[in-house]
Design an enzyme around this catalytic site. Structure first.
Site, mmCIF file in Angstrom:
data_model
loop_
_atom_site.group_PDB
_atom_site.id
_atom_site.type_symbol
_atom_site.label_atom_id
_atom_site.label_comp_id
_atom_site.label_asym_id
_atom_site.label_seq_id
_atom_site.Cartn_x
_atom_site.Cartn_y
_atom_site.Cartn_z
ATOM 1 N N ILE A 125 83.137 10.925 85.566
ATOM 2 C CA ILE A 125 82.911 10.398 86.906
ATOM 3 C C ILE A 125 84.044 10.778 87.846
ATOM 4 O O ILE A 125 83.975 10.572 89.053
ATOM 5 C CB ILE A 125 82.734 8.866 86.856
ATOM 6 C CG1 ILE A 125 82.054 8.363 88.137
ATOM 7 C CG2 ILE A 125 84.072 8.169 86.599
ATOM 8 C CD1 ILE A 125 81.627 6.918 88.064
ATOM 9 N N TYR A 150 79.801 -6.249 75.979
ATOM 10 C CA TYR A 150 80.008 -4.974 75.297
ATOM 11 C C TYR A 150 79.140 -4.905 74.044
ATOM 12 O O TYR A 150 78.429 -3.919 73.810
ATOM 13 C CB TYR A 150 81.482 -4.829 74.932
ATOM 14 C CG TYR A 150 81.824 -3.587 74.155
ATOM 15 C CD1 TYR A 150 81.836 -2.336 74.768
ATOM 16 C CD2 TYR A 150 82.181 -3.670 72.807
ATOM 17 C CE1 TYR A 150 82.180 -1.198 74.050
ATOM 18 C CE2 TYR A 150 82.528 -2.542 72.091
ATOM 19 C CZ TYR A 150 82.526 -1.305 72.719
ATOM 20 O OH TYR A 150 82.864 -0.180 72.008
ATOM 21 N N GLY A 194 87.890 10.393 78.836
ATOM 22 C CA GLY A 194 88.245 9.096 78.275
ATOM 23 C C GLY A 194 88.956 9.213 76.941
ATOM 24 O O GLY A 194 89.315 10.299 76.477
ATOM 25 N N GLN A 195 89.130 8.068 76.283
ATOM 26 C CA GLN A 195 89.903 7.996 75.042
ATOM 27 C C GLN A 195 89.323 8.898 73.962
ATOM 28 O O GLN A 195 90.047 9.673 73.334
ATOM 29 C CB GLN A 195 89.952 6.547 74.550
ATOM 30 C CG GLN A 195 90.788 6.358 73.290
ATOM 31 C CD GLN A 195 90.689 4.945 72.740
ATOM 32 O OE1 GLN A 195 89.639 4.305 72.811
ATOM 33 N NE2 GLN A 195 91.784 4.448 72.200
#
Length: 328
Positions: free
Chosen positions: A35, A149, A11-12
């Site tokens: 994943i 979030y 990811g980022q």
């Protein structure tokens, strides 16, 4: 030395943190996981969306048996848990966000309890809400977020505190501001405009921003964020009064101010605005500025990049990447 596991390594944040950890401790000591698997083996360190060369495992953090098996087999001592949905995507898929952000963290904390692992958990300015003081937001203040979030970040902070107090798990974390990176593509965050704007500036010479021109938020360049994570996990625990959910920041600007900084380096660059009401509402619920004095006092946090240094480096690195892509 027991090994380090990074979840969400493609990811980022993970794609750059994995590179930094492997350079610091050795590639074989860092177990990347995600994943999904990389598109191809042997990608160069820092390639967008890929981990640096080294061991990588397939882990769905909502499946506890997968975590247990990897932690046991590799003798993991530290987990950097980055697998999560970001703010805008979490609002579109709140049930999935709860399952991944909270269920995944619970599984990680249980594994840490059973195998004696330390844990890094990234919280966010999204952990605050409309009732939080928006300027120089204190380290300890009201947290009533209005997004899924944010709810998962507050709950995650509390879960880490619980496992530290109840089970003596060494859980540490940072409340990160908006992050800017030249490697990984935007991942569905409310502050992603500050990444997209550079890509569009180089490719098109203009950008349409989804936040208002005057939306002021704290930001941080990814190299500072990665360094902060590693420094916190290496810090002497005797000096940490908070340990978890430290406010940190590096710079503060609006979309208009960032556009001016880019235009000063790219004459002719233009920006316009088509406000996304949903993402604007999220941004308006977050602090404008953070007080990070606790991080500075307890483990010596100091950013290295301001807006000028960040713009210079972003444009240089993204131009290099564009030239390499054209040449290939």
């Amino acid at each position: 030395m027991r090994k380090i596991l990074v979840t969400g390594a493609l990811g980022q944040i993970g794609s750059e943190l994995t590179v930094a950890l492997r350079r610091r401790y050795g590639a074989d000591q860092i177990i990347a996981s995600d994943i999904r698997m990389p598109r191809k083996a042997g990608d160069v360190p820092g390639a967008p969306g890929e981990a640096a060369p080294g061991p990588i495992e397939l882990i769905d953090c909502t499946q506890p048996h997968q975590l247990h098996e990897v932690v046991r087999r590799h003798d993991i001592g530290v987990i950097y848990h980055l697998a999560a949905l970001l703010s805008a995507v979490a609002e579109e898929k709140p049930q999935i966000a709860w399952s991944l952000n909270m269920g995944g963290l619970y599984n990680v904390m249980e594994v840490a309890r059973q195998y004696g692992c330390a844990v890094f958990f990234p919280s966010s300015i999204g952990a605050f809400g409309p009732g939080t003081p928006r300027d120089q937001t204190p380290q300890e203040t009201i947290q009533r977020p209005s997004t899924m979030y944010g709810v998962t970040k507050v709950a995650g902070e509390l879960l880490c505190d619980y496992y530290a107090l109840r089970f003596d798990v060494d859980a540490r974390g940072l409340r990160l501001p908006g992050l800017i990176s030249y490697t990984a593509p935007p991942g569905g965050g409310t502050t992603d405009y500050a990444v997209e704007i550079f890509r569009h500036a180089i490719r098109y010479g203009r950008y349409t921003c989804f936040l208002r021109a005057d939306t002021r938020l704290d930001m941080m360049y990814m190299p500072d964020a990665v360094r902060a994570m590693i420094e916190l996990m290496e810090a002497d625990p005797a000096g940490l009064l908070h340990r978890n959910a430290f406010n940190i920041t590096a710079m503060n600007f609006t979309p208009a101010e960032l556009a001016d900084a880019i235009a000063a380096r790219m004459p002719g660059f233009e920006i316009d605005y088509e406000v996304d009401d949903d993402r604007q509402a999220i941004a308006d619920s977050w602090p404008r500025t953070l007080d990070d004095s606790a991080a500075r006092a307890e483990w010596g946090w100091r950013p290295e990049f301001d807006i000028a240094a960040m713009c210079d480096d972003m444009l240089e690195k993204m131009r290099e990447a564009a030239n390499i892509a054209r040449a290939s």
